[in-house]
Design a protein around this motif. Structure first.
Motif, mmCIF file in Angstrom:
data_model
loop_
_atom_site.group_PDB
_atom_site.id
_atom_site.type_symbol
_atom_site.label_atom_id
_atom_site.label_comp_id
_atom_site.label_asym_id
_atom_site.label_seq_id
_atom_site.Cartn_x
_atom_site.Cartn_y
_atom_site.Cartn_z
ATOM 1 N N THR A 153 11.417 5.446 -4.777
ATOM 2 C CA THR A 153 12.680 4.859 -4.542
ATOM 3 C C THR A 153 12.839 3.233 -4.778
ATOM 4 N N PRO A 154 13.564 2.852 -6.026
ATOM 5 C CA PRO A 154 13.461 1.434 -5.848
ATOM 6 C C PRO A 154 14.399 0.884 -4.797
ATOM 7 N N LEU A 155 14.069 -0.338 -4.218
ATOM 8 C CA LEU A 155 14.711 -0.880 -3.077
ATOM 9 C C LEU A 155 15.787 -1.821 -3.441
ATOM 10 N N ILE A 156 15.487 -2.958 -4.255
ATOM 11 C CA ILE A 156 16.445 -4.095 -4.601
ATOM 12 C C ILE A 156 16.250 -4.461 -6.161
ATOM 13 N N LYS A 157 16.990 -4.658 -6.906
ATOM 14 C CA LYS A 157 16.837 -5.065 -8.230
ATOM 15 C C LYS A 157 16.333 -6.418 -8.463
ATOM 16 N N LEU A 158 16.255 -7.450 -7.628
ATOM 17 C CA LEU A 158 15.509 -8.591 -7.520
ATOM 18 C C LEU A 158 14.001 -8.427 -7.679
ATOM 19 N N ILE A 195 0.642 -1.191 0.006
ATOM 20 C CA ILE A 195 -0.017 -0.089 0.024
ATOM 21 C C ILE A 195 0.795 1.254 0.045
ATOM 22 N N PHE A 196 1.956 1.236 0.746
ATOM 23 C CA PHE A 196 2.814 2.432 0.867
ATOM 24 C C PHE A 196 3.577 2.575 -0.542
ATOM 25 N N GLY A 197 3.960 1.507 -0.896
ATOM 26 C CA GLY A 197 4.764 1.440 -2.088
ATOM 27 C C GLY A 197 3.686 1.831 -3.260
ATOM 28 N N PHE A 198 2.519 1.680 -3.367
ATOM 29 C CA PHE A 198 1.615 1.848 -4.268
ATOM 30 C C PHE A 198 1.413 3.433 -4.527
ATOM 31 N N GLU A 220 10.179 3.647 0.209
ATOM 32 C CA GLU A 220 8.787 4.126 0.912
ATOM 33 C C GLU A 220 8.039 3.036 1.347
ATOM 34 N N GLY A 221 7.770 2.036 0.624
ATOM 35 C CA GLY A 221 6.708 0.866 1.098
ATOM 36 C C GLY A 221 7.627 -0.007 2.178
ATOM 37 N N PHE A 222 9.053 -0.136 2.173
ATOM 38 C CA PHE A 222 9.796 -0.701 3.080
ATOM 39 C C PHE A 222 9.517 -0.140 4.442
ATOM 40 N N ILE A 223 9.933 0.879 4.549
ATOM 41 C CA ILE A 223 9.913 1.833 5.770
ATOM 42 C C ILE A 223 8.261 1.821 6.263
ATOM 43 N N GLY A 224 7.445 2.361 5.335
ATOM 44 C CA GLY A 224 6.033 2.256 5.748
ATOM 45 C C GLY A 224 5.500 0.906 6.447
ATOM 46 N N GLY A 225 5.885 -0.039 5.672
ATOM 47 C CA GLY A 225 5.593 -1.654 6.205
ATOM 48 C C GLY A 225 6.025 -1.710 7.662
ATOM 49 N N PHE A 226 7.187 -1.136 7.732
ATOM 50 C CA PHE A 226 7.938 -1.668 8.889
ATOM 51 C C PHE A 226 7.033 -1.057 10.286
#
Length: 347
Positions: free
Chosen positions: A152-157, A144-147, A164-170
């Motif tokens: 800013t891309p997190l990881i190429k995989l 949801i936060f990423g959408f 933003e999604g990673f931090i918001g999810g945390f």
């Protein structure tokens, strides 16, 4: 848990079988399922011996299986090992050893982790529900936060994952775990260890809740007092542990998903299977859960679990009378030396 484990194993092995099958080499699929049977026999036998000792002692036909459980398990594995050696075909040795390793790594990922899930369940349902719910919550809120805010891309995989999604999810997961733990900690069914009652022949979840699940008063740090306006707050100690569980689910758990993404990219496939329309296979949904299960088990054994008198008593009751008497004398002597018991008077 067993059903999910078998399906995840099937999805991973099937990918290997597609590679292996093109060479028309024998026994790969049969041996893979045979090894799954052996490893499950070993782990579930260990669980039965550990948690159902008194029940087993009443069944003569089970006593032999439990007494020689590890020998039987090893013999079964050796049979599969010999079958693999006999199946080796000239000019394809390297590929066959690749597949042998593939099977064992898959067993390590699925069966071992599933065994740890079972171990966590016996510690209390809360140790099962909070971790898996935290992973699910993190997956949803990160999306949801990423959408809405992702830039800013997190990881190429995983190109769609963003910081933003990673931090918001945390932050969302930590708050969710803290609140969810509060509601579960109020009920014995969720907090009591699951024990087998040999007299009623059923599982029971009744106990005097440990200190982890008893409301306590905590002082609010001075920095937060000015913001919240509270000097003290009442909460369950387990809620503090839930922060650690939620933090792992948010910061380290996603790497299980990244690992799975890298695995799929290596074989140029989108999903492990098409079991769930629009979501892929079962393994696509549980790639983070297995990593979480291992962490919870390590966390419990390292920071939570202490000596269990009930479990120890069950083990003592299945000893031979002379062994029980020896334990009694040793314990009595120890308690007398510490001054807890008075020495018996003679004459």
């Amino acid at each position: 848990v067993l059903s999910i484990q078998v399906k995840c194993y099937h999805e991973i092995i099937t990918i290997g079988y597609r590679v292996y099958h093109s060479y028309d080499l024998p026994w790969f699929r049969s041996l893979s399922w045979y090894f799954l049977l052996c490893v499950n026999y070993f782990f579930y036998g260990e669980t039965v011996a550990d948690y159902f000792a008194t029940f087993v002692q009443r069944r003569e036909q089970l006593q032999f299986l439990i007494r020689y459980h590890r020998f039987i398990s090893f013999a079964l594995y050796l049979t599969g090992f010999c079958m693999f050696v006999l199946s080796l075909v000239k000019k394809h040795y390297r590929l066959q050893f690749y597949m042998f390793a593939w099977t064992h790594v898959t067993l390590l990922i699925t069966v071992t982790q599933s065994h740890l899930v079972i171990q966590n369940l016996f510690e209390g349902m809360i140790w099962f529900l909070v971790p898996i719910s935290s992973v699910i919550c993190n997956d949803i809120t990160a999306y949801i936060f990423g959408f809405f805010f992702g830039r800013t891309p997190l990881i190429k995989l995983s190109p769609k994952k963003t910081w933003e999604g990673f931090i918001g999810g945390f932050f969302s997961t930590v708050v969710f775990g803290f609140i969810f733990s509060y509601f579960l900690a109020q009920h014995q069914y969720f907090v009591c260890p699951v024990e087998y009652n040999s007299e009623t022949n059923r599982f029971v979840t009744e106990c005097e809740p440990s200190e982890l699940f008893q409301m306590k008063k905590y002082s609010v740090p001075p920095l937060l007092q000015a913001v919240l306006g509270w000097e003290t707050v009442n909460m369950y100690p387990f809620q503090m542990h839930s922060i650690a569980l939620s933090t792992f689910a948010s910061l380290i758990g996603p790497f299980g998903g990244f690992f799975a993404s890298g695995f799929k990219r290596a074989f140029k496939i989108k999903d492990f299977a098409d079991t769930i329309p629009g979501h892929g296979g079962i393994m696509d949904r549980f790639d983070c859960q297995y990593l979480m299960a291992t962490f919870v088990h390590v966390y419990i054994t390292s920071f939570i679990r202490g000596p269990n008198p009930s479990k120890l008593l069950k083990q003592l009751l299945i000893l031979q009378p002379e062994q029980q008497l020896s334990v009694y004398k040793t314990l009595k002597s120890h308690l007398v030396e510490k001054g807890i018991l008075q020495p018996s008077l003679r004459g």
